[in-house]
Write an enzyme that holds these catalytic residues in place. Structure first.
Site, PDB file in Angstrom:
ATOM      1  CD  GLU A 272      -9.424   1.155  -0.651  1.00 37.60           C
ATOM      2  OE1 GLU A 272     -10.385   1.683  -1.262  1.00 37.60           O
ATOM      3  OE2 GLU A 272      -8.819   1.722   0.271  1.00 37.60           O
TER       4      GLU A 272
ATOM      5  CD  GLU B  15      -8.461   5.774  -2.694  1.00 38.84           C
ATOM      6  OE1 GLU B  15      -9.222   6.748  -2.558  1.00 38.84           O
ATOM      7  OE2 GLU B  15      -8.847   4.684  -3.093  1.00 38.84           O
TER       8      GLU B  15
HETATM    9  C1  FCB Z   1     -11.715   4.543  -1.528  1.00 36.62           C
HETATM   10  C2  FCB Z   1     -11.276   4.669  -0.089  1.00 36.62           C
HETATM   11  C3  FCB Z   1     -11.951   3.710   0.843  1.00 36.62           C
HETATM   12  C4  FCB Z   1     -13.402   3.496   0.496  1.00 36.62           C
HETATM   13  C5  FCB Z   1     -13.566   3.187  -0.976  1.00 36.62           C
HETATM   14  C6  FCB Z   1     -14.989   2.906  -1.396  1.00 36.62           C
HETATM   15  O1  FCB Z   1     -11.561   5.776  -2.161  1.00 36.62           O
HETATM   16  O2  FCB Z   1      -9.888   4.474   0.025  1.00 36.62           O
HETATM   17  O3  FCB Z   1     -11.764   4.183   2.148  1.00 36.62           O
HETATM   18  O4  FCB Z   1     -14.146   4.566   0.909  1.00 36.62           O
HETATM   19  O5  FCB Z   1     -13.045   4.219  -1.732  1.00 36.62           O
END
Ligand code: FCB
Length: 460
Positions: free
Chosen positions: A359, A171
């Site tokens: 994620e 990210e």
């Molecule tokens: C993302 C991050 C991860 C976590 C989630 C909820 O932005 O990559 O580390 O904090 O959000």
């Protein structure tokens, strides 16, 4: 829709189900075995930055509980584990001496995964920049990109033989805009010039990192994890529709453009190009090297209005209201169709390699009641987003896997330990882990793919 058998039947046999974490959020042991501080350690120690002034000193104590946590992952029956490597453990000052003890930890981690037949998806940078590098400007300095290249090469030389995939960055939107423009994450800058420097040098570091990985392990699939934003205009006025396009360029295009097309978006360059650092000959080619895969982190859509204020800085947008009032405990709108809209839009705009959802998950802060954590809304959230993922596969998009964020409750950055995303609950007083209802459900889903999925892929 949440029946694990019916949901599993909508995925190909070789689809990867995994769980994800990141080093700073779970490891603790912040001073052990030669680790030195990262920008996040410093940020946590400054009042007003992190909820309750929480820090990563202990976190989930994962560094000291490695074997039991690997057993936990195995007990969930998932095929893969996505984790990140802490640069301050490997090269504690960012440049200079290599810390063998830091490498030993990740050596044990990947060996432990192999011993349990779990695939290892590593991320090289999940925000814990060695603090010493901040003295030279951190990500606003070009030399940080070269320091990253050396760190990447060092790490892959040691553990790359046992990795199944590696990502350079997690990210960059967060480590660039959220950290240098909005001031929410370390180092807490609120400065467009700083952010523009961080942007280009992060993109450059990604490209240099790809080269470093390939120089050590030409066969190791290398990619990057992007939190692309699905952006909806707040209304169908021409001004809001144009605002949404600017927001797309600013939030997505400045990463997807260089990486997948070798250029920054035109609108962005027209507005801010004059304030970018020098783009040296060869930079864009380095950044745009073809990738083997990319990771999508998706949680919530972004909705924007045009900001009509004279002189409003690009992208000149204001937040627009969600369409429905369904939010998780961190306040993020729940809207699964955005995941589908996003993947379709990105594939239309860019030539993308295969995709893992690296994620996805939800913040709900239920506690343990009589040994049980009933987090039905998290289970529903994951099921809904998996259902959209299955739709995308049926439309022909190359979605190859899904990682639940997160394996366990952990240090949620500026929110400290207040916000819980785990499918496993962590009691931070005792470090007791309790698999939540969502975790049990996810294990049943993963269990529909026995023997690491191969059994069902053989059927077709
Ligand atoms: C993302 C991050 C991860 C976590 C989630 C909820 O932005 O990559 O580390 O904090 O959000």
């Amino acid at each position: 829709m949440t029946d694990p058998k019916m949901l599993a039947a909508r995925f190909p046999g070789d689809f990867v189900f995994g769980v994800a974490t990141a080093a700073f959020q779970i490891e603790g042991a912040s001073k052990a075995d030669g680790r030195k501080p990262s920008i996040w350690d410093a940020f946590c120690n400054m009042p007003g930055r992190v909820y309750g002034r929480h820090n990563g000193d202990v976190a989930c104590d994962h560094y000291n509980r490695l074997e039991e946590d690997l057993d936990l992952i195995q007990s969930l029956g998932v095929e893969a584990y996505r984790f990140s490597i802490a640069w301050p453990r490997i090269i504690p000052e960012g440049t200079g001496p290599i810390n063998e003890k830091g490498l030993d930890f990740y050596d044990r981690l990947v060996d432990g995964l192999k011993a349990r037949n779990i695939k290892a998806f590593a991320t090289l940078y999940h925000w814990d920049l060695p603090l010493m590098l901040a003295g030279d400007g951190g990500w606003t300095a070009r030399q940080t990109a070269y320091a990253f290249q050396r760190y990447a090469k060092t790490t892959i030389a040691r553990i790359g033989d046992r990795l199944d995939a590696v990502a350079t960055f997690n990210e960059p939107w967060c480590s660039v805009w959220l950290s240098h423009l909005y001031g929410i994450h370390a180092p807490g800058e609120r400065n467009m010039d700083a952010a523009l420097n961080a942007l280009h040098f992060t993109n450059l570091a990604h490209g240099l990192g790809v080269s470093a990985v390939r120089s050590e392990r030409p066969d190791l699939p290398v990619g990057i994890v992007l939190n692309a934003h699905q952006i909806y205009p707040g209304s169908d006025t021409a001004a809001d529709v144009a605002a949404a396009q600017r927001a797309f360029d600013f939030n997505n295009g400045v990463f997807f453009g260089p990486i997948f097309k070798g250029e920054y978006p035109e609108s962005f360059m027209t507005a801010l190009g004059g304030r970018m650092p020098a783009i040296e000959p060869g930079d864009m080619e380095t950044i745009a090297q073809p990738l083997d895969w990319w990771g999508l982190n998706y949680y919530t859509p972004m909705r924007v209005h045009d900001d009509p204020a004279p002189g409003a800085e690009f992208p000149a947008t204001l937040p627009a209201a969600p369409v429905a009032d369904i939010k998780t405990d961190i306040g993020w709108e729940v809207y699964a169709p955005a995941l589908g809209d996003l993947v379709r839009k990105l594939n239309a705009d860019y030539h993308l390699p295969e995709c893992y959802i690296t994620e996805n998950g939800a913040c709900y802060n239920m506690s343990v009641e009589e040994g049980v954590v009933d987090d039905q809304p998290r289970l529903d959230y994951i099921a809904e987003h998996l259902s959209v993922t299955a739709d995308l596969i049926s439309e022909g998009y190359p979605m190859r896997g899904y990682f639940a964020w997160s394996l366990m409750d952990n240090f949620e950055w500026a929110e400290g330990y207040k916000m819980r995303f785990g499918i496993v609950h962590v009691d931070y007083e005792t470090q007791v882990r309790t698999v939540k209802k969502s975790g049990e459900w996810y294990a049943r889903l993963a269990g529909e793919f026995p023997a690491g999925n191969h059994a069902s892929s053989a059927k077709g």
